[in-house]
Design a protein around this motif. Structure first.
Motif, PDB file in Angstrom:
ATOM      1  N   LYS A 140       0.830  -1.205   0.023  1.00 14.13           N
ATOM      2  CA  LYS A 140      -0.045   0.048  -0.151  1.00 14.13           C
ATOM      3  C   LYS A 140       0.818   1.314   0.059  1.00 14.13           C
ATOM      4  N   LEU A 141       1.981   1.086   0.869  1.00 11.43           N
ATOM      5  CA  LEU A 141       2.853   2.539   0.927  1.00 11.43           C
ATOM      6  C   LEU A 141       3.583   2.585  -0.558  1.00 11.43           C
ATOM      7  N   SER A 142       3.944   1.491  -1.031  1.00  4.99           N
ATOM      8  CA  SER A 142       4.528   1.745  -2.171  1.00  4.99           C
ATOM      9  C   SER A 142       3.698   2.097  -3.386  1.00  4.99           C
ATOM     10  N   ASN A 143       2.537   1.991  -3.204  1.00  6.04           N
ATOM     11  CA  ASN A 143       1.506   2.462  -4.575  1.00  6.04           C
ATOM     12  C   ASN A 143       1.637   4.006  -4.072  1.00  6.04           C
ATOM     13  N   ARG A 144       1.714   4.519  -3.014  1.00  7.02           N
ATOM     14  CA  ARG A 144       1.439   5.868  -2.411  1.00  7.02           C
ATOM     15  C   ARG A 144       2.742   6.690  -2.976  1.00  7.02           C
ATOM     16  N   VAL A 145       3.996   5.958  -2.778  1.00  2.96           N
ATOM     17  CA  VAL A 145       5.255   6.555  -3.245  1.00  2.96           C
ATOM     18  C   VAL A 145       5.083   6.727  -4.848  1.00  2.96           C
ATOM     19  N   SER A 146       4.512   5.730  -5.660  1.00  2.00           N
ATOM     20  CA  SER A 146       4.681   5.704  -6.935  1.00  2.00           C
ATOM     21  C   SER A 146       3.566   6.939  -7.378  1.00  2.00           C
ATOM     22  N   ALA A 147       2.486   7.161  -6.602  1.00  2.00           N
ATOM     23  CA  ALA A 147       1.593   8.106  -6.846  1.00  2.00           C
ATOM     24  C   ALA A 147       2.220   9.622  -6.605  1.00  2.00           C
ATOM     25  N   LEU A 148       3.192   9.539  -5.420  1.00  5.25           N
ATOM     26  CA  LEU A 148       3.640  10.838  -5.427  1.00  5.25           C
ATOM     27  C   LEU A 148       4.738  11.077  -6.535  1.00  5.25           C
ATOM     28  N   LYS A 191      14.355 -10.632   4.763  1.00  4.08           N
ATOM     29  CA  LYS A 191      15.520  -9.667   4.366  1.00  4.08           C
ATOM     30  C   LYS A 191      15.214  -9.001   2.994  1.00  4.08           C
ATOM     31  N   ALA A 192      14.276  -9.726   2.298  1.00  6.32           N
ATOM     32  CA  ALA A 192      13.710  -9.155   0.942  1.00  6.32           C
ATOM     33  C   ALA A 192      12.870  -7.954   1.308  1.00  6.32           C
ATOM     34  N   GLU A 193      11.989  -8.183   2.102  1.00  7.44           N
ATOM     35  CA  GLU A 193      11.333  -7.030   2.642  1.00  7.44           C
ATOM     36  C   GLU A 193      12.116  -5.717   3.256  1.00  7.44           C
ATOM     37  N   VAL A 194      12.840  -5.883   4.000  1.00  5.12           N
ATOM     38  CA  VAL A 194      13.735  -4.862   4.616  1.00  5.12           C
ATOM     39  C   VAL A 194      14.480  -4.245   3.498  1.00  5.12           C
ATOM     40  N   ARG A 195      14.962  -4.946   2.523  1.00  5.60           N
ATOM     41  CA  ARG A 195      15.576  -4.122   1.501  1.00  5.60           C
ATOM     42  C   ARG A 195      14.682  -3.268   0.484  1.00  5.60           C
ATOM     43  N   ARG A 196      13.337  -3.804   0.567  1.00  7.91           N
ATOM     44  CA  ARG A 196      12.320  -3.118  -0.203  1.00  7.91           C
ATOM     45  C   ARG A 196      12.002  -1.853   0.482  1.00  7.91           C
ATOM     46  N   VAL A 197      12.028  -1.896   1.585  1.00  6.94           N
ATOM     47  CA  VAL A 197      11.380  -0.693   2.692  1.00  6.94           C
ATOM     48  C   VAL A 197      12.505   0.227   2.490  1.00  6.94           C
ATOM     49  N   GLN A 198      13.898   0.012   2.682  1.00  7.41           N
ATOM     50  CA  GLN A 198      14.968   0.786   2.574  1.00  7.41           C
ATOM     51  C   GLN A 198      14.973   1.656   1.191  1.00  7.41           C
TER      52      GLN A 198
END
Length: 258
Positions: A140-148, A191-198
């Motif tokens: 959900k947050l990734s979609n908001r970042v993409s829209a921004l 580990k994959a999600e940590v890298r994604r958030v960073q």
């Protein structure tokens, strides 16, 4: 004339012939492990019937119980009349007969091993579920970042609060991931999600800088300033002849800047 000895047999010789081994009956099961018996083995709520020679060992019985119980021989404990029996002891010598009842228990080491494996499996399952929950929030947050990002690329200006809120929400998910104890596959997922958030936080930082100063990363601005300062210095020197190429370059750069 005396009769040939080849055709004369005394009663004694006939008696010796009757004591000769009977080849027709040699090698019967009775000569080996004894007659076959059936024993009943109780294992928890299950009951197993096993057929085997009476002179078999308890170790032999354990091997026959492997495919019925799923327990290897070293994981089995056999009891007869309340006493645990050794693998090398023979059934008939310990009083086991046809239709005798025996008790099978699983060894303590085997139980502990199974409990440990079940505990690890349960922990891995919980860790995978926790990582999946974080992944859903990060989506959900990734979609908001993409829209921004799309809005800023389109020339729009975003509020400072939007960057702060998104960054804070992403950091909360990062903290959740840090509290998840995972092993194996679930550890790789975390580990994959940590890298994604960073990566999303880095993207927000870059967008925030662009949003604050849209021309801060423009190469044209640097060129104009440099050429403009050169132009001023040349105009201040009255003895220096005007440079056509310099003024032309400034004009071209300035037009590109405008």
């Amino acid at each position: 004339m005396q009769p040939s000895s080849a055709f004369c047999q005394t009663p004694a010789s006939l008696s010796m012939d009757t004591n000769a081994p009977n080849l027709a009956t040699a090698g019967t099961p009775d000569d080996g492990g004894g007659p076959e018996i059936k024993v009943n083995v109780s294992h928890g709520p299950s009951h197993h019937e096993v057929h085997l020679p009476a002179q078999s060992t308890f170790g032999d019985l354990k091997r026959l119980l492997v495919h019925k119980t799923g327990l290897e021989p070293e994981q089995q404990r056999l009891f007869f009349r309340g006493i645990e029996k050794d693998d090398k002891q023979h059934l008939h010598q310990e009083g086991v007969k046809d239709k005798s009842k025996l008790l099978l228990l699983e060894g303590t080491a085997s139980k502990e091993k199974k409990l440990e494996e079940a505990r690890k499996q349960n922990e891995m399952s919980k860790a995978s579920e926790a990582v999946a929950g974080v992944r859903a929030e990060v989506d959900k947050l990734s979609n908001r970042v993409s829209a921004l990002e799309a809005a800023i690329n389109g020339g729009n200006k975003a509020s400072e609060k939007e960057f702060l809120v998104l960054t804070e929400l992403l950091m909360k998910q990062l903290l959740k991931l840090d509290t998840i104890e995972a092993e194996g596959e679930s550890k790789l997922q975390r580990k994959a999600e940590v890298r994604r958030v960073q990566s999303l936080v880095d993207t927000l930082d870059a967008l925030k800088a662009r949003n604050a100063n849209p021309f801060s990363s423009s190469d044209n601005g640097v060129k104009v300033t440099t050429q403009w300062e050169t132009f001023d210095s040349e105009m201040g020197n009255s003895n220096a002849p005007p440079s056509t190429s310099s003024s032309t370059k400034v004009t071209e750069d300035w037009e590109r800047f405008d």
